[in-house]
Design an enzyme around this catalytic site. Structure first.
Site, PDB file in Angstrom:
ATOM      1  N   GLY A   1      20.012   0.714 110.999  1.00 43.95           N
ATOM      2  CA  GLY A   1      19.391   0.891 112.198  1.00 43.95           C
ATOM      3  C   GLY A   1      19.732   2.026 113.279  1.00 43.95           C
ATOM      4  O   GLY A   1      18.974   2.412 113.874  1.00 43.95           O
TER       5      GLY A   1
ATOM      6  N   ASN B   1      18.082  -2.216  98.666  1.00 39.41           N
ATOM      7  CA  ASN B   1      18.066  -2.555  99.983  1.00 39.41           C
ATOM      8  C   ASN B   1      19.757  -2.940 100.238  1.00 39.41           C
ATOM      9  O   ASN B   1      20.463  -3.096  99.279  1.00 39.41           O
ATOM     10  CB  ASN B   1      17.262  -3.785 100.357  1.00 39.41           C
ATOM     11  CG  ASN B   1      17.643  -5.097 100.023  1.00 39.41           C
ATOM     12  OD1 ASN B   1      18.607  -5.325  99.338  1.00 39.41           O
ATOM     13  ND2 ASN B   1      16.889  -5.983 100.335  1.00 39.41           N
ATOM     14  N   ASP B   2      20.089  -3.070 101.602  1.00 41.75           N
ATOM     15  CA  ASP B   2      21.449  -3.195 101.942  1.00 41.75           C
ATOM     16  C   ASP B   2      22.224  -4.402 101.308  1.00 41.75           C
ATOM     17  O   ASP B   2      23.347  -4.600 101.197  1.00 41.75           O
ATOM     18  CB  ASP B   2      21.706  -2.999 103.341  1.00 41.75           C
ATOM     19  CG  ASP B   2      20.685  -3.820 104.161  1.00 41.75           C
ATOM     20  OD1 ASP B   2      20.141  -4.864 103.702  1.00 41.75           O
ATOM     21  OD2 ASP B   2      20.615  -3.686 105.479  1.00 41.75           O
TER      22      ASP B   2
ATOM     23  N   HIS C   1     -21.969  14.969  56.367  1.00 34.86           N
ATOM     24  CA  HIS C   1     -21.959  16.146  57.422  1.00 34.86           C
ATOM     25  C   HIS C   1     -23.419  16.060  58.314  1.00 34.86           C
ATOM     26  O   HIS C   1     -24.585  15.846  57.591  1.00 34.86           O
ATOM     27  CB  HIS C   1     -21.907  17.293  56.885  1.00 34.86           C
ATOM     28  CG  HIS C   1     -22.130  18.422  57.991  1.00 34.86           C
ATOM     29  ND1 HIS C   1     -21.445  18.600  59.224  1.00 34.86           N
ATOM     30  CD2 HIS C   1     -23.069  19.392  58.011  1.00 34.86           C
ATOM     31  CE1 HIS C   1     -21.628  19.240  60.074  1.00 34.86           C
ATOM     32  NE2 HIS C   1     -22.797  20.087  59.322  1.00 34.86           N
TER      33      HIS C   1
END
Length: 759
Positions: A453, A553-554, A318
């Site tokens: 769009g 995405n599409d 310690h």
């Protein structure tokens, strides 16, 4: 005679009335002052019990104890000591508490020796047997416990069961051992929290703890170390522990504890660390491990290697915290897996080598180098070469030196009249209706969003692919208006779904542009959708509706729609090509959608089929989209119309009517050679692009989708017969039968999840 006071009516009163009036006011004033004094004297001090289990937690609790002691008018401090503080092998560290002039109200011997897993459990049990008498006798208003030790778990368990309020220090942090489980268990038992970092605060909130009972205080030990580590006598302290010949920044501090979830591995790493330190040949201060299971074996390893007799080593049980700060702040390096390496050492910029998994997940400064695993000591030795002697910028991740004043103010604000029963801030959950016949008969459905769009469309789509209801609005031009409209349309659809007896499982979104489906973010959009880049769609919609959200995405959505509802059912490998305003598509390989490393796979419209063709919307030249998309055909139709080469007998094109690709196709069918030439070139470009796809991914089917699919089907099949390799010529080109591929694809992301398919 007394002096008459000037007050209304005084001149009309006799002296006796005035005397009694003044005496009455004097008495009222004295009563008021006495009442205030009684209130001050009767204001009950908050009785705070601080329980400390070991040398490490005392370094965090001591600054708070000093703070409480310095305000005797507000707080009454009780100190309970237990755990390894009272064991000789660990330095009898309770003496440093006495040296700090704290009165220890109770000392509890709670450690069952053995230093293995069973001994830890027995120690918790022994503490639970002894603590009730102490807590009942002290009857504190609040108990302060620290950290993630098994002793602290016993304290929190006993206090919670005895209806004593608990303040937990350093909750919400993350590390890599059983300590995590213990820390979080204490947090759930605690009524109040004083955490060190913003991330820890967020973790507690995520664990449903009441935000109003969480204090972002910083680490209390920083209050002491930031104010005292610039001591003039630091070299005297260093030499007292390491000898007169040692120099600043030319020694190592080593402190490693067992990992209770993998004891054997931590013992192995400990041995390798000692071997590396012996080879590195620098003066080293090594502290004994804590009392966790496995510590006895680690001490055996240390003694087997002769560390206590080695001239380069000083092994100690310690060191007082104030002196340890000096040793740590001026060390050439710290090595091991102690939390002080990733916490306190960062304040000084001391280089640290963190070994193993004990601190995995903790926030660290740039001063920490991790060695997660090692088979020989060479890796640790190399880490020592990299780190030893460096200095890093100080880090205040864990505190700014003002934690104690914040904690004392927080304690003063605690209302003891508040209900003791703690409440959790769970996210709102609807009442369960799992046994309701209406629920059983509900149609499992998805909310599908198609962001085009021109138009914004939302639909409720059931598991069979039927569109139950569809909503269409013009797509706003600005980001704010678009997000507002999406949320409004989705909320309206969710409300209608209840009336239609549809159970919405989630939201699927199809949008133009490049998408990161893992994060639900639109990275780059097409020119058709303005202000639509780096947009997080998942978070706001999920937060508003309380539903999971998928985004892609599409083109990919069209492929997913075919896989679930169209020609792609049961087909392992196929390609979908969308022929609409632009050209897009998706690739299904081994029944899974291909996204690519940067989510740029299946950008089929931007396959180049000419080196110097017309300019494409992507900025390049010669892409399929520049030849064969609806916009490309419209451009050519307008050119021919302007040159008066489009009109044929029986074909009436009004000047006020916008020229479209349909006019071009109509003229070609009526024998217009110029229109035929444009369409032949477009078909050839699309066919060559698809041939390239066949030669790269070799699908077994090509599905054409979109408004131009019926026109392109036969010409593309012919180009494939003429230009594809023989083995690819037999691949069929079919036209999609799906009327709403984008909406159905968006829905399929949700519906496949509901049936536990991997997307």
């Amino acid at each position: 005679m007394w002096k008459m006071e000037k007050q209304p009516g005084a001149l009309n009163r006799n002296p006796h009335e005035l005397y009694y009036l003044r005496m009455q006011r004097t008495k009222e004033k004295m009563d008021h002052e006495k009442t205030e004094e009684n209130l001050y004297q009767n204001k009950r001090r908050l009785k705070v019990c601080v329980a400390t289990c070991n040398r490490a937690d005392y370094s965090k609790l001591a600054p708070i104890m000093f703070g409480l002691k310095s305000h005797p008018e507000e707080f009454e401090l009780e100190v309970v000591v237990l755990g390894s503080h009272l064991i000789d092998d660990y330095g009898n560290t309770f003496r440093m508490i006495e040296q700090d002039d704290f009165d220890i109200g109770s000392k509890l011997h709670t450690i069952v020796r053995g230093e293995d897993e069973a001994a830890m459990v027995e120690s918790v049990g022994l503490a639970l047997v002894k603590l009730p008498d102490v807590l009942q006798r002290l009857s504190p208003d609040i108990l302060i416990v620290h950290g993630d030790r098994f002793d602290a778990l016993a304290l929190a368990t006993a206090a919670a069961l005895m209806n004593i309020r608990i303040l937990h220090l350093e909750g919400g942090e993350v590390s890599g051992t059983i300590d995590d489980s213990i820390r979080h268990a204490i947090s759930k038992l605690a009524h109040y929290h004083a955490c060190c970092t913003r991330m820890a605060e967020q973790h507690l909130i995520a664990m449903c703890e009441d935000h109003s009972r969480i204090l972002l205080a910083g680490c209390p030990s920083y209050d002491k170390l930031l104010s005292t580590y610039h001591r003039d006598d630091y070299m005297d302290i260093i030499k007292s522990w390491l000898g007169d010949k040692v120099k600043e920044n030319d020694y190592i501090v080593a402190l490693q504890h067992p990992v209770t979830t993998d004891i054997q591995h931590s013992i192995k790493i400990y041995g390798l660390m000692l071997d590396a330190l012996i080879s590195f040949n620098k003066r080293t201060l090594i502290l004994f491990p804590n009392i966790d299971a496995g510590s006895k074996e680690m001490v055996r390893v240390m003694r087997k290697k002769g560390i206590e007799q080695h001239p380069n080593f000083r092994a100690v049980k310690h060191i007082p915290f104030e002196q340890f700060i000096q040793l740590l702040s001026h060390a050439g390096c710290m090595i091991g897996n102690s939390s002080c390496g990733v916490r306190e050492a960062g304040a000084f910029g001391t280089p640290v080598i963190n070994l193993g998994t004990r601190q995995t997940g903790r926030e660290t400064g740039e001063n920490v180098l991790h060695v997660r695993d090692a088979d020989t000591h060479n890796k640790i030795y190399h880490a020592l070469e990299l780190q030893f002697g460096k200095r890093y910028p100080g880090s205040k991740i864990y505190g700014d030196g003002n934690a104690v004043p914040r904690i004392l103010k927080f304690l003063s604000s605690i209302d003891l009249d508040e209900p003791l029963q703690k409440t959790f801030c769970f996210p709102p959950v609807k009442d369960t209706i799992s046994q309701d016949i209406d629920h059983i008969l509900e149609t499992q459905s998805a909310l599908a969003v198609d962001l085009g769009g021109t138009n914004l469309r939302v639909a409720i789509v059931c598991m069979q692919g039927n569109i139950v209801k569809k909503y269409t609005e013009p797509n706003p031009k600005t980001f704010e208006d678009r997000m507002h409209l999406i949320l409004k349309m989705c909320k309206d659809a969710v409300q209608d779904a209840v009336r239609l007896n549809c159970r919405i499982l989630g939201v699927g979104i199809s949008t133009g542009g490049r998408v990161n489906p893992q994060e639900g973010i639109v990275l780059h959009s097409t020119k058709l959708i303005q202000e639509w880049s780096s947009v997080d769609l998942r978070t706001p919609i999920s937060d508003a509706l309380g539903l999971p959200v998928w985004v892609d995405n599409d083109g990919n959505c069209a492929a997913l729609a075919e896989r679930k509802f169209g020609h792609g059912r049961g087909v392992d490998n196929f390609v979908t090509v969308i022929t609409g305003t632009g050209i897009g598509g998706g690739i299904i390989h081994n029944s899974e959608l291909v996204h690519g490393s940067t989510f740029c796979a299946a950008e089929l419209g931007h396959i180049k089929v000419s080196l110097d063709g017309p300019e494409c919307s992507c900025g390049s030249q010669g892409c399929i989209e520049a030849f064969a998309s609806g916009m490309a055909l419209q451009r050519e139709a307008k050119r021919l119309h302007d040159e008066e080469l489009l009109k044929m007998d029986g074909m009436d094109v009004k000047l006020a009517e916008p020229i479209t690709a349909a006019h071009l196709i109509s003229a070609a069918r009526k024998g217009n050679s110029k229109a035929n030439a444009v369409l032949h070139k477009a078909s050839l470009a699309l066919g060559v692009g698809i041939v390239n796809i066949l030669h790269i991914v070799n699908p077994s089917l090509v599905i054409l989708s979109g408004v131009l699919a019926s026109y392109y089907q036969a010409p593309v099949q012919q180009v494939m017969l003429e230009r594809a390799l023989f083995s690819a010529q037999s691949i069929k080109v079919v036209k999609s039968d799906l009327e709403e591929p984008a909406l159905l694809g968006a829905a399929s992301m949700v519906l496949d999840y509901a049936t536990r398919r991997t997307y």
